[in-house]
Design an enzyme around this catalytic site. Structure first.
Site, mmCIF file in Angstrom:
data_model
loop_
_atom_site.group_PDB
_atom_site.id
_atom_site.type_symbol
_atom_site.label_atom_id
_atom_site.label_comp_id
_atom_site.label_asym_id
_atom_site.label_seq_id
_atom_site.Cartn_x
_atom_site.Cartn_y
_atom_site.Cartn_z
ATOM 1 N N LYS A 366 0.766 10.628 -0.731
ATOM 2 C CA LYS A 366 0.890 9.699 -1.732
ATOM 3 C C LYS A 366 0.595 10.481 -3.218
ATOM 4 O O LYS A 366 -0.627 10.564 -3.401
ATOM 5 C CB LYS A 366 0.137 8.061 -1.601
ATOM 6 C CG LYS A 366 0.574 7.325 -2.458
ATOM 7 C CD LYS A 366 -0.254 6.036 -2.386
ATOM 8 C CE LYS A 366 0.165 5.335 -1.181
ATOM 9 N NZ LYS A 366 1.353 4.295 -1.670
ATOM 10 N N ASP A 462 -2.004 -7.300 0.633
ATOM 11 C CA ASP A 462 -0.183 -6.970 0.676
ATOM 12 C C ASP A 462 0.156 -6.637 2.236
ATOM 13 O O ASP A 462 1.075 -5.680 2.166
ATOM 14 C CB ASP A 462 0.093 -5.989 -0.337
ATOM 15 C CG ASP A 462 1.476 -5.833 -0.642
ATOM 16 O OD1 ASP A 462 2.277 -6.656 -0.633
ATOM 17 O OD2 ASP A 462 2.178 -4.832 -1.148
#
Length: 666
Positions: A366, A462
């Protein structure tokens, strides 16, 4: 007076040593848990007595036994485990004594645990099979301390670390290992250690249990020359005696320990020592006591200076950070200079690429955006915290890389990608109910770890199908669970003015007021259950011409007893699974109840999923955000935050963002 006192101490020590060589008492520790009592002649008592009497004759050759009997409130679950270095005949004899002893120590208790010198027996009216149980954690230690704590602790850490992986990932059906290590201390030149886990927990859970046991040594028994740490799922013990306390020949016959042990003569626990060795061990403390009496004056006037433990911890922290840091150039090459061909996805906090390290290992990288607001030191500290969160149902953070404004997070590669590809995309193979049920249970256990069992308490905020990844065996792993510490949102532990999440998964109290808690994650988990069962996304679900969203449609069909209408057609053909599917729908509705206090904790959810004898509560009205043809999600949320005192608040919605997690120490 002083000489009398010293003589008394010597006498006590001598008696203790004689007892250890010719045992008249066996080490026993017990916990009678305050979780209710049963009455005499009750069904629960009969079930418990039947189960306890079955242990000794039925315990398997691995020294493990688990069984249950009864139904509902009269159900008794039992686990028994012998120390792995026992012969089967010894094991049966010791557990026979332990099962009798636990009734004496904890009469009429519905839950109890007893640790015997060579075995453990545990029973409960709650589900305990295949579940990691670290609490209650107890300890026992010798009355003597080592002379050089710094050196001893360092060598002990090396020994326990070497045993850790060998126990957790032992190829034997027994999860255990024993080993010895030399120490640069003339008074205590050898450490013997033995670790064992119950065979019913996973390798990762075993590792977690042993890690926490090793940490507990620092809290309970710093400097002690012999320690036992006892928990329901694992056992750790070390001693500094000249010969290992465990049966070396039995340990070596099953598996090779990670460090070569000293070559003592084989012994079995409980066997008598030879006469010469017994005489030496009995006489030795008398000589030591005499020397102590001569030196007592000097000893009382001299203070041993100790190297601060903080310095050792700091060195370990620096070493751990360095082991996690990867060369930026290596990662650039691994991702082919972050090429679009290797791009896996993009979220609110950066782009994710697939990479391959020089050793051939696949990774996910990432590449974070440049607005974190943290310095390099803070960033490294946060990565260190997140990297220590390890569970089989969490994607593992392998490391990081920093160069200038570039910051990379390096994760394990999860072969099958995200869950949404399998339940929403018809081009991918359909998941049968067995796989979906395993996924639901795995996600529940991962959330439970984040909420209650990890070193930090984490609220994901989330959780959704795209943030659940599936490994090669289709086991679920929650991803993006530690991003909040890598960014600095203006928020507290209980409320925020910056709403970040995915529409349809966010709890009403979070969307409307910015309030979040572990119950916010429970709500998201409930939505995920209903999506997995229906095979449709919550925010674009349409049921015929009604235009209802998924939650409201499930709620209506639940009350009309037509729940089969919302089940994925691929699952309707298996009538044998309908009971499990209906129960999961029930659990999902409990999780999405409008009032957060009515929602269960993840601990309760895991129990509901694993125990079909547990009666479920009746769910109350769920929260509805979408009804009829009303669809503009952003407009309704923006309006919610248009009050005068929050006119500057900004609502951020995502369809595939990284999570914003709230982490804080326990």
């Amino acid at each position: 007076m002083a000489s009398n006192f010293i003589f008394l101490i010597c006498l006590i020590n001598l008696v203790a040593i004689v007892k250890s060589q010719f045992p008249t008492e066996i080490f026993i520790h017990f916990d009678c848990l305050d979780s209710g009592r049963y009455t005499s002649t009750s069904t629960y008592e009969r079930n418990l007595n039947t189960l306890l009497s079955s242990v000794s004759p039925n315990i398997n050759t691995n020294g493990f036994y688990n069984n249950s009997i009864g139904e509902n409130s009269d159900r008794v679950n039992l686990i028994a485990l012998c120390r792995a270095d026992l012969q089967p005949s010894q094991c049966r004899e010791y557990v026979k004594n332990a099962t009798a002893e636990i009734l004496k120590r904890c009469p009429n208790q519905k839950q109890a645990s007893l640790w015997h010198e060579f075995c453990m027996v545990r029973y409960s009216n709650k589900a305990i099979f295949g579940t990691l149980a670290i609490s209650p954690m107890r300890s026992g230690h010798s009355g003597e301390n080592v002379t050089n704590t710094v050196v001893f602790d360092r060598e002990l850490d090396v020994l326990l670390n070497s045993l850790h992986d060998h126990v957790a990932f032992n190829s034997s059906s027994k999860k255990f290992a024993g080993a010895t290590r030399h120490v640069d201390d003339p008074n205590h030149p050898l450490i013997s250690a033995f670790e064992q886990c119950t065979p019913d927990i996973t390798s990762e859970e075993c590792g977690d249990c042993l890690n926490k046991s090793a940490q507990y040594i620092r809290e309970c028994c710093e400097g002690a020359r012999g320690v036992r740490v006892l928990s329901p799922s694992c056992y750790l013990r070390f001693e500094t005696d000249p010969d290992p306390f465990y049966n070396v020949s039995m340990v070596e016959a099953v598996s090779q320990p990670p460090t070569p042990p000293m070559p003592p003569s084989p012994q079995s626990p409980g066997n008598g020592k030879n006469t010469t060795r017994t005489i030496i061990i009995v006489i030795l403390p008398i000589v030591v006591c005499l020397i102590l009496a001569l030196c007592i004056g000097i000893y009382l006037k001299t203070k041993k200076m100790r190297k601060p433990r903080e310095k050792v911890d700091l060195d370990e922290e620096i070493s751990t950070v360095e082991s996690l840091q990867h060369d930026f150039g290596t990662i650039r090459v691994a991702t082919d200079n972050f090429s679009d061909a290797n791009k896996l996805g993009e979220g609110g906090f950066g782009v994710v690429y697939k990479g391959k390290l020089p050793n051939g290992k696949d990774i996910a990288v990432k590449r974070l955006s440049h607005d974190s607001g943290q310095g390099n030191l803070e960033f490294k500290n946060e990565v260190l915290l997140v990297a220590r969160l390890q569970h089989r149902n969490l994607v593992r953070l392998l490391g990081f890389s920093v160069e200038g404004n570039e910051r990379l997070l390096i994760y394990e590669w999860v072969q099958n990608g995200s869950l949404d590809r399998f339940i929403f995309d018809s081009n991918n193979p359909c998941l049968d109910w067995e796989k979906r049920y395993i996924i639901i249970g795995g996600v529940a256990k991962g959330l439970l770890y984040l909420h209650e069992d990890s070193r930090l308490r984490i609220i994901h905020r989330d959780l959704k199908a795209s943030n659940v990844l599936l490994d090669g065996e289709m086991n679920p792993k929650i991803s993006d669970f530690g991003m909040a510490r890598l960014f600095v949102p203006s928020e507290t532990q209980h409320s925020t003015s910056r709403i970040v999440g995915t529409y349809g998964y966010m709890a009403p109290e979070y969307v409307l007021h910015g309030h979040f808690s572990i119950k916010s994650d429970v709500y998201s988990f409930g939505v995920l259950i209903l999506e997995i069962i229906s095979g449709q996304k919550t925010y674009n679900f349409r049921n015929g011409e009604s235009g209802d969203d998924l939650i409201s449609c499930v709620w209506k069909n639940w009350h009309q007893e037509t729940i089969a209408n919302i089940i994925d057609p691929a699952l309707r053909t298996s009538s044998g699974s309908m009971r499990d599917i209906m129960r999961c729908v029930h659990i999902g509705l409990l999780c999405v109840q409008e009032n957060a206090t009515d929602r269960p904790t993840m601990g309760s959810v895991v129990l509901m999923l694993s125990s079909f004898s547990l009666t479920l509560a009746v769910p109350s009205r769920p929260a509805f955000f979408m009804s009829g043809s009303f669809h503009p999600e952003i407009s309704v949320l923006h309006k919610t935050h248009s009050s005068p005192d929050q006119s500057d608040s900004t609502t951020h919605l995502s369809t595939n963002e990284a999570s914003m997690s709230e982490l804080y120490p326990r």
